[in-house]
Design an enzyme around this catalytic site. Structure first.
Site, PDB file in Angstrom:
ATOM      1  N   HIS A 190       0.731  -1.119  -0.035  1.00  0.00           N
ATOM      2  CA  HIS A 190       0.089  -0.074   0.022  1.00  0.00           C
ATOM      3  C   HIS A 190       1.001   1.281   0.074  1.00  0.00           C
ATOM      4  O   HIS A 190       0.670   2.317  -0.706  1.00  0.00           O
ATOM      5  CB  HIS A 190      -0.947  -0.144   1.225  1.00  0.00           C
ATOM      6  CG  HIS A 190      -1.997  -0.778   1.221  1.00  0.00           C
ATOM      7  ND1 HIS A 190      -2.619  -1.453   2.082  1.00  0.00           N
ATOM      8  CD2 HIS A 190      -2.662  -1.083  -0.005  1.00  0.00           C
ATOM      9  CE1 HIS A 190      -3.869  -2.196   1.661  1.00  0.00           C
ATOM     10  NE2 HIS A 190      -3.882  -2.073   0.424  1.00  0.00           N
ATOM     11  N   ARG A 297     -12.393  -3.077 -10.829  1.00  0.00           N
ATOM     12  CA  ARG A 297     -12.034  -4.438 -10.079  1.00  0.00           C
ATOM     13  C   ARG A 297     -12.708  -4.669  -8.682  1.00  0.00           C
ATOM     14  O   ARG A 297     -12.133  -4.026  -7.605  1.00  0.00           O
ATOM     15  CB  ARG A 297     -10.551  -4.841  -9.928  1.00  0.00           C
ATOM     16  CG  ARG A 297      -9.774  -5.059 -11.260  1.00  0.00           C
ATOM     17  CD  ARG A 297      -8.135  -5.274 -10.699  1.00  0.00           C
ATOM     18  NE  ARG A 297      -7.565  -6.055 -11.918  1.00  0.00           N
ATOM     19  CZ  ARG A 297      -6.724  -5.353 -12.901  1.00  0.00           C
ATOM     20  NH1 ARG A 297      -6.580  -4.001 -12.419  1.00  0.00           N
ATOM     21  NH2 ARG A 297      -5.981  -5.845 -13.785  1.00  0.00           N
ATOM     22  N   ARG A 333     -16.698  -4.887 -13.033  1.00  0.00           N
ATOM     23  CA  ARG A 333     -16.468  -5.997 -13.061  1.00  0.00           C
ATOM     24  C   ARG A 333     -17.051  -6.989 -11.806  1.00  0.00           C
ATOM     25  O   ARG A 333     -16.799  -6.578 -10.781  1.00  0.00           O
ATOM     26  CB  ARG A 333     -15.194  -6.398 -13.273  1.00  0.00           C
ATOM     27  CG  ARG A 333     -14.748  -7.828 -13.744  1.00  0.00           C
ATOM     28  CD  ARG A 333     -13.656  -8.255 -14.142  1.00  0.00           C
ATOM     29  NE  ARG A 333     -12.516  -7.872 -12.971  1.00  0.00           N
ATOM     30  CZ  ARG A 333     -11.269  -8.350 -13.161  1.00  0.00           C
ATOM     31  NH1 ARG A 333     -10.833  -8.509 -14.166  1.00  0.00           N
ATOM     32  NH2 ARG A 333     -10.490  -8.379 -12.034  1.00  0.00           N
ATOM     33  N   GLU A 433     -10.527 -13.899 -21.708  1.00  0.00           N
ATOM     34  CA  GLU A 433      -9.245 -14.160 -21.047  1.00  0.00           C
ATOM     35  C   GLU A 433      -9.028 -15.657 -20.757  1.00  0.00           C
ATOM     36  O   GLU A 433      -8.033 -16.187 -20.494  1.00  0.00           O
ATOM     37  CB  GLU A 433      -9.191 -13.264 -19.713  1.00  0.00           C
ATOM     38  CG  GLU A 433     -10.360 -13.561 -18.996  1.00  0.00           C
ATOM     39  CD  GLU A 433     -10.181 -12.792 -17.499  1.00  0.00           C
ATOM     40  OE1 GLU A 433      -9.219 -12.281 -17.084  1.00  0.00           O
ATOM     41  OE2 GLU A 433     -11.316 -12.798 -16.898  1.00  0.00           O
ATOM     42  N   ASN A 456      -3.804 -10.296 -19.201  1.00  0.00           N
ATOM     43  CA  ASN A 456      -3.014 -10.786 -18.203  1.00  0.00           C
ATOM     44  C   ASN A 456      -3.265 -12.170 -17.910  1.00  0.00           C
ATOM     45  O   ASN A 456      -2.229 -13.217 -17.973  1.00  0.00           O
ATOM     46  CB  ASN A 456      -3.324 -10.101 -16.754  1.00  0.00           C
ATOM     47  CG  ASN A 456      -3.119  -8.694 -16.820  1.00  0.00           C
ATOM     48  OD1 ASN A 456      -2.356  -8.330 -17.979  1.00  0.00           O
ATOM     49  ND2 ASN A 456      -3.640  -7.956 -16.049  1.00  0.00           N
ATOM     50  N   ASP A 457      -4.633 -12.509 -18.147  1.00  0.00           N
ATOM     51  CA  ASP A 457      -4.904 -14.173 -17.757  1.00  0.00           C
ATOM     52  C   ASP A 457      -4.843 -14.887 -19.341  1.00  0.00           C
ATOM     53  O   ASP A 457      -4.519 -15.891 -19.483  1.00  0.00           O
ATOM     54  CB  ASP A 457      -6.355 -14.316 -17.202  1.00  0.00           C
ATOM     55  CG  ASP A 457      -6.516 -14.078 -15.811  1.00  0.00           C
ATOM     56  OD1 ASP A 457      -5.499 -14.750 -15.358  1.00  0.00           O
ATOM     57  OD2 ASP A 457      -7.107 -13.456 -15.124  1.00  0.00           O
ATOM     58  N   CYS A 504      -7.829  -4.740 -21.653  1.00  0.00           N
ATOM     59  CA  CYS A 504      -7.825  -4.135 -20.524  1.00  0.00           C
ATOM     60  C   CYS A 504      -6.818  -4.536 -19.170  1.00  0.00           C
ATOM     61  O   CYS A 504      -6.449  -4.558 -18.355  1.00  0.00           O
ATOM     62  CB  CYS A 504      -9.175  -4.136 -19.476  1.00  0.00           C
ATOM     63  SG  CYS A 504      -9.614  -5.933 -19.449  1.00  0.00           S
TER      64      CYS A 504
HETATM   65  C1  PEP Z   1      -6.683  -9.539 -17.286  1.00  0.00           C
HETATM   66  O1  PEP Z   1      -6.629 -11.021 -16.869  1.00  0.00           O
HETATM   67  O2  PEP Z   1      -6.083  -9.121 -18.152  1.00  0.00           O
HETATM   68  C2  PEP Z   1      -7.261  -8.627 -16.302  1.00  0.00           C
HETATM   69  C3  PEP Z   1      -7.504  -7.421 -16.721  1.00  0.00           C
HETATM   70  O3  PEP Z   1      -8.004  -9.342 -15.070  1.00  0.00           O
HETATM   71  P1  PEP Z   1      -7.077  -9.446 -13.817  1.00  0.00           P
HETATM   72  O4  PEP Z   1      -5.696  -8.781 -13.981  1.00  0.00           O
HETATM   73  O5  PEP Z   1      -7.600  -8.410 -12.594  1.00  0.00           O
HETATM   74  O6  PEP Z   1      -7.148 -10.847 -13.644  1.00  0.00           O
HETATM   75 MG    MG Z   2      -8.012 -11.617 -15.395  1.00  0.00          MG
END
Ligand code: PEP
Ligand code: MG
Length: 572
Positions: A190, A297, A333, A433, A456-457, A504
């Site tokens: 943080h 998120r 989300r 994702e 990301n996923d 995203c």
């Molecule tokens: C992703 O998976 O790209 C994403 C934006 O979600 P998170 O990083 O919260 O899993």
């Molecule tokens: Mg994700």
């Protein structure tokens, strides 16, 4: 004598100043016991200290004013919650009562027990929460010895310490402290997040700092690289001044872009949304001229607390985000707990054999329909205050989209029957994702109002490379031909069916990847406010026609080196 100490980059910026060393509260306390007849007095001494720290934190909270008061208040609230945690307090009471330990030693034993649990966690973010525990324990220890834990800084100084609490950072900056070096801590803490918002240079994990640096030594620190120079020489000073003027120039230039359109050289508007996970992010998003919030998120409401936030608490958080965006859309989300985001309530299972392939995201929401209903009601109620879209994580098939749509319609019906104000309908989008969703998208795209690609996923599942596993090195990378092909296909499917597509994941926050995303046909990106202006600057320097024309060359690349060569040739 000049020495280099290295740590981890936590908040960008360069600082030059004299060191103020704060040694850690002596928690390497020797084992010490009390007599059986002294238990009550020792318990009273400990509870007095808890009362003192409570009062100190209340006082600090009341003194906070200004834009960040909200944000820092949240950290203080978290610390107040920890201080009230029955497990922490009763554990210490028990150690005093049955082990006949002094309050100091009981505090240390309890800290070590908690730290062992945190250190065993896989998730780096959760592991870094031990910093919060340490800050609370440090305050308690200081109170046991009747000295204030609050820090005093002097204008122009760089604080060198074991760890720093978020609330202290704001105080220190107000006192004129120009930078902070910590021996412990993590860039995910943080404090690091807050230092970045405050633009206060911070280097963490400079393990040797407390041994090597003395009060009054001169330090030059670079929060972008994690470098700390003790007693800098002439060349270091020149480097420092050069970095400072570059940063100032860059910040001035970037700030001019706050009100500018995100338009390419050939006149195409690109939509820049913000990713947000706190109230401060939402405020920043608005101030930087984001088109809206593209990814809110919600799991962050669930991670910090040991009880589930009810409909009212969720509604208030979502409504405040909607109000802060003054008419710009907020994409909320639904809960994405599980895998690397485990909560304290036990909602996300901890003992799954393969958590990343387990009951996470929409799977958890559909398995716990009460949870989904509460969240959708809270989101729908927030839509009475401004435009809201609903985004669903970890979609792997059309059935899941249909199931959430039914639950959303039901929530709207209930709320209308109760006479509550909501939007007539809410747009529902799917996160793309999971590879099956990307590949089968043509079969269910008609059920989605919009799509958001979570790279990301998506990268981790496409490449079978755990996003949190540092040992995999370069394997987890967007620069793989499979990733590019999937991105292109999802964008095309969206375009064919008239559905807006956003990216995203973190790839959208890195200006270096912007030419690649534009070439693949994306016109909407959602990213953390921290790099929004840099990405806007890159978009404004890009020629969309030229990039699109060279997309076939990009997609012909057979390996990473080829994609890197394409990026080098098309850097804005
Ligand atoms: C992703 O998976 O790209 C994403 C934006 O979600 P998170 O990083 O919260 O899993
Ligand atoms: Mg994700």
């Amino acid at each position: 004598m000049r020495q280099l100490l290295s740590g981890n980059a936590a908040a960008r910026g360069s600082a030059l100043g004299r060191a103020r060393v704060r040694l850690p509260h002596a928690l390497d306390i020797e084992e010490a016991r009390i007599g059986a007849g002294d238990v009550d007095a020792e318990l009273a001494r400990f509870h007095d200290a808890v009362g003192t720290v409570r009062a100190e934190m209340r006082e600090l909270r009341e003194r906070l004013h200004g834009a960040l008061a909200h944000e820092i208040g949240e950290f203080l609230d978290l610390h107040a919650l920890l201080l009230d945690d029955p497990e922490l307090l009763s554990g210490i009471d028990a150690l005093i009562r049955t082990g006949l330990y002094t309050a100091d030693y009981a505090l240390r034993l309890q800290r070590d027990r908690i730290a062992a649990v945190f250190e065993g966690m896989d998730d780096a973010y959760l592991r870094s929460r031990i910093d919060d525990i340490d800050q609370v324990i440090g305050r308690l220890h200081a109170a046991l010895h009747s000295h204030k834990a609050a820090l005093q800084g002097v204008s122009g100084e760089i604080l060198v310490t074991d760890n720093v609490a978020p609330a202290e950072l704001a105080q220190l900056q107000a006192q004129g402290v120009v930078g902070v070096v910590t021996a412990g801590g993590s860039p995910l803490s943080h404090s690091a997040i807050l230092a970045r918002s405050l633009h206060l240079p911070l280097v963490v994990g400079a393990a040797q700092a407390l041994q090597k640096v003395n009060d009054g030594d001169v330090l030059a620190i670079d929060g972008a690289t994690g470098l700390v120079v003790l007693e800098p020489n002439a060349a270091d000073l020149r480097d420092h001044h050069r970095r400072v003027s570059e940063t100032k120039r860059e910040r001035r230039q970037l700030n001019r872009l706050r009100r500018e359109p995100t338009r390419t050289l050939d006149g195409v508007d690109i939509k820049l949304w913000a990713n947000a996970e706190s109230r401060h992010d939402v405020t920043e998003a608005h101030a930087l001229g984001a088109a809206g919030v593209g990814l809110y998120r919600t799991e962050f409401l669930f991670l910090g607390s040991s009880t589930l936030p009810d409909e009212e608490a969720q509604f208030r958080a979502y409504r405040d985000a909607v109000l802060a965006m003054t008419g710009r859309t907020v994409t909320i989300r639904t809960l994405d707990l599980g895998a690397d985001k485990a909560d304290k309530t036990g909602l996300a299972l901890r003992d799954e054999p393969n958590p990343a392939l387990g009951l996470r995201g929409v799977r958890l929401s559909l398995a716990r329909t009460g949870l989904l209903r509460t969240q959708l009601r809270a989101i729908a109620r927030a839509s009475g205050y401004g435009p809201v879209r609903v985004l669903v994580p970890m979609i792997s098939s059309g059935e899941e989209v249909r199931a959430v749509r039914r639950a959303l319609d039901e929530a709207l019906r209930e709320l209308h029957a109760e006479g509550l104000e909501t939007a007539a309908q809410l747009q529902l989008g799917a996160m793309i994702e999971v590879p099956s969703a990307a590949l089968a998208l043509p079969t269910f795209v008609g059920q989605c109002d919009f799509l958001s690609i979570g790279t990301n996923d998506l990268i981790q599942y496409l490449l079978a490379a755990d996003r949190t596993n540092e040992a995999l090195g370069d394997l987890y990378s967007p620069l793989h031909p499979a990733v590019l092909r999937v991105l292109r296909d999802v964008v095309r499917t969206g375009q064919r069916h008239g559905k807006p597509v956003t990216v995203c994941g973190e790839i959208a926050a890195d200006p270096a990847f912007v030419p690649l995303l534009l070439a693949l046909g994306l016109t909407e990106l959602s990213l953390h406010p921290a790099t929004l202006l840099e990405v806007r600057r890159t978009v404004r320097a890009s020629d969309l026609g030229r990039l699109r024309a060279s997309a076939p060359a990009l997609l012909r690349a057979r390996h990473r080196a080829g994609i890197e060569a394409w990026l080098a040739a098309h850097a804005a």
